[in-house]
Design an enzyme around this catalytic site. Structure first.
Site, PDB file in Angstrom:
ATOM      1  N   LYS A 112       0.845  -1.114   0.061  1.00  0.00           N
ATOM      2  CA  LYS A 112       0.037  -0.159   0.133  1.00  0.00           C
ATOM      3  C   LYS A 112       0.761   1.412  -0.050  1.00  0.00           C
ATOM      4  O   LYS A 112       0.253   2.412  -0.388  1.00  0.00           O
ATOM      5  CB  LYS A 112      -0.980  -0.224   1.113  1.00  0.00           C
ATOM      6  CG  LYS A 112      -1.912  -1.278   0.954  1.00  0.00           C
ATOM      7  CD  LYS A 112      -3.170  -1.210   1.555  1.00  0.00           C
ATOM      8  CE  LYS A 112      -4.104  -2.130   1.305  1.00  0.00           C
ATOM      9  NZ  LYS A 112      -3.466  -3.647   1.366  1.00  0.00           N
TER      10      LYS A 112
HETATM   11  C1  LIG Z   1      -4.106  -4.676   0.692  1.00  0.00           C
HETATM   12  C2  LIG Z   1      -3.530  -6.063   0.652  1.00  0.00           C
HETATM   13  C3  LIG Z   1      -3.757  -7.198  -0.230  1.00  0.00           C
HETATM   14  C4  LIG Z   1      -5.029  -6.983  -0.949  1.00  0.00           C
HETATM   15  O1  LIG Z   1      -4.935  -5.772  -1.972  1.00  0.00           O
HETATM   16  P1  LIG Z   1      -6.357  -5.184  -2.664  1.00  0.00           P
HETATM   17  O2  LIG Z   1      -6.063  -4.339  -3.274  1.00  0.00           O
HETATM   18  O3  LIG Z   1      -7.198  -4.869  -1.520  1.00  0.00           O
HETATM   19  O4  LIG Z   1      -6.960  -6.540  -3.491  1.00  0.00           O
HETATM   20  C5  LIG Z   1      -3.110  -7.944  -0.185  1.00  0.00           C
HETATM   21  N1  LIG Z   1      -1.872  -8.522   0.427  1.00  0.00           N
HETATM   22  C6  LIG Z   1      -1.633  -7.178   1.291  1.00  0.00           C
HETATM   23  C7  LIG Z   1      -0.264  -7.651   2.124  1.00  0.00           C
HETATM   24  C8  LIG Z   1      -2.336  -6.194   1.588  1.00  0.00           C
HETATM   25  O5  LIG Z   1      -1.893  -5.281   2.389  1.00  0.00           O
END
Ligand SMILES: *Cc1c(COP(=O)(O)O)cnc(C)c1O
Length: 495
Positions: A112
């Site tokens: 993120k």
């Molecule tokens: C948020 C997240 C996901 C999922 O991603 P999306 O964009 O919500 O599908 C997968 N792995 C990790 C470590 C995350 O933080």
């Protein structure tokens, strides 16, 4: 060409990219989508000469077309700097038949950061462009990773404030510690007694609450969202798929035009949707492989065409994927309905009232690029152990879900297209589960004690983000019921 944005639930009003970024969610509760997905205006061979920032600029300028070159390059330079522990920003690592695109080299060691390190800059630039006078208040629901990444991105950014809600027992110890130790004069962190969907629903309700909006406006505030529903999060994510392709070109693993598969561990459907946009812009992607954990709503959807959230919510060792309503899927639904906002709105109304909907056969026929798969807890643990035993490479639990789904897909289909797996978190973020998968003897140790053990096993230095929080003081200890979220926001703002 100017790209304009409209709501997935109302095709009649159009907004510039900067306006859509400021609003976050459309007034009708829909998500902003581009009225056209622009095609690359460069020769794909160029990718091998571009570093991460140049790639990001060349991709983002097409989609955020109302930003000037100077504005966009400033945002990119402020985001992808020494907050990342490698100049590559998103390195590609080969292990046992697949390429792992490591998206965890930013401030909070999860993917993120790729978007949330740039969103505050896109937002403050958008505010300037639109002469916004109000202070922007970010409301965020998190299943763990978004929260800290958003807090780190917005802390002490002038003209902004941020409130983050997380499910009290639904995030890892490290994730919780990361959030409750966040410094900054404009930040608030609140645990709610409920799960992630409760937190997300509460935030969505506040965004749709006209009375609350009026009260904020009267006090010089305006809400916005840092969740992956904001188009300003989605767009920067397109860049790393393009960059991964460039890396493969540079290393001579593919020739320009060759296709690659992409595997994405999926929760809210933002990351894989970015890959879908990349493909539609012209990136040679063959299959988009959507990997779920035991909360396999998406797997079932791709199998049957029915999206049904009426099921038990399962807590797994990949908590950032423990989601039953994948918000960003709405953008794909809109797209496969032929950009039909009315059709999408009626399906979303069914989701709200019945908890489920079924797409038409015609819509399903537009999903052939997608493959759904899922991995159980045991399968995911085995993936971590096998990969470690074979190559000494340690992956986190989310990435392991993707790795396992890919292995099973490859076995079943015989598809040997070169494949990039989105590696979404550092193993240091989910140490308990990762280390117990490698050896039972670690199962009894607490997350913090495991830090040094993992360093020995993985021969990768403890990331600064982990080191920093070990001894940091807890600055936030708010817990509220799920119907007290609004109160938490108004008290933070003193209104
Ligand atoms: C948020 C997240 C996901 C999922 O991603 P999306 O964009 O919500 O599908 C997968 N792995 C990790 C470590 C995350 O933080």
């Amino acid at each position: 060409m100017e790209v304009l944005y409209s709501s997935t639930r109302d095709g009649s009003k159009f907004y510039k990219a900067s306006e859509a970024i400021l609003k976050g969610l459309a007034d009708d509760g829909g998500l902003f989508v581009p009225n056209t997905i622009p095609a690359f205006d460069f020769d794909i061979n160029k990718l091998k000469d571009w570093d991460y920032k140049e790639t990001a600029y060349q991709v983002m300028k097409l989609v955020l077309s109302d930003f000037t070159e100077e504005e966009l390059r400033n945002c990119i330079n402020n985001a992808y700097d020494s907050k990342f522990d490698t100049e590559e920003i998103a390195p590609l690592v080969y292990a046992d038949g697949a390429y792992y695109l490591e998206l965890f080299h930013g401030a909070t060691i999860a993917f993120k950061d790729m978007a949330l390190s740039i969103l505050p800059h896109l937002m403050t630039t958008s505010a300037k462009k639109n002469n916004l006078k109000e202070k922007i208040i970010i409301l965020t629901a998190t299943s763990g990773d978004t929260g800290k990444a958003a807090l780190a991105g917005f802390a002490d950014v002038p003209g902004t404030g941020i409130v983050v809600f997380y499910p009290k027992d639904g995030v890892s110890k490290i994730q919780e510690k990361q959030m409750v130790t966040q410094r900054g004069n404009n930040v608030k962190v609140v645990a709610i007694k409920g799960n992630f969907d409760d937190a997300q629903t509460g935030v969505k309700e506040m965004f749709g609450d006209e009375a609350l909006k009026a009260k904020l406006a009267a006090n010089g505030y305006v809400f916005s969202s840092a969740n992956s529903i904001n188009i300003g999060r989605l767009v920067p994510q397109i860049a790393y798929y393009v960059y991964a392709y460039g890396t493969l070109l540079k290393e001579g693993k593919i020739a320009a035009g060759d296709k690659m598969n992409v595997v994405v561990p999926t929760g809210n459907f933002g990351n894989i949707l970015a890959a879908f946009y990349a493909k539609n812009m012209g990136l040679p992607i063959a299959k988009l492989i959507c990997a779920s954990n035991d909360n396999k709503v998406l797997y079932d959807f791709f199998q049957t065409g029915e999206y049904d959230r009426n099921r038990e919510f399962i807590l797994t060792s990949s908590p950032s994927m423990d989601i039953l309503i994948s918000s960003n899927l709405e953008r794909l639904i809109y797209y496969i309905a032929g950009n039909d906002a009315t059709k999408n709105a009626s399906l979303m109304a069914e989701l709200k009232s019945e908890g489920k909907y079924t797409i038409t056969d015609e819509m399903k026929a537009n999903l052939t690029d997608f493959v759904g798969g899922y991995a159980s807890e045991a399968r995911c643990a085995k993936m971590i152990k096998d990969l470690y035993d074979k190559c000494g490479y340690v992956i986190d639990t989310h990435t392991a879900v993707a790795g396992a789904v890919y292995e099973d897909y490859k076995q079943a289909s015989g598809d040997d297209t070169i494949t990039v797996i989105a590696s979404t978190a550092s193993p240091y973020k989910f140490m308990g589960s990762v280390m117990s998968a490698i050896d039972d003897k670690y199962a009894s140790m607490d997350d913090f004690a495991l830090i040094d053990e993992l360093e020995k096993v993985a021969s990768v230095a403890v990331p600064k983000a982990v080191d920093d929080i070990r001894n940091a003081p807890v600055l936030h200890n708010n817990v509220c019921e799920k119907n007290e979220m609004e109160q938490a926001v108004t008290s933070f703002l003193g209104i």
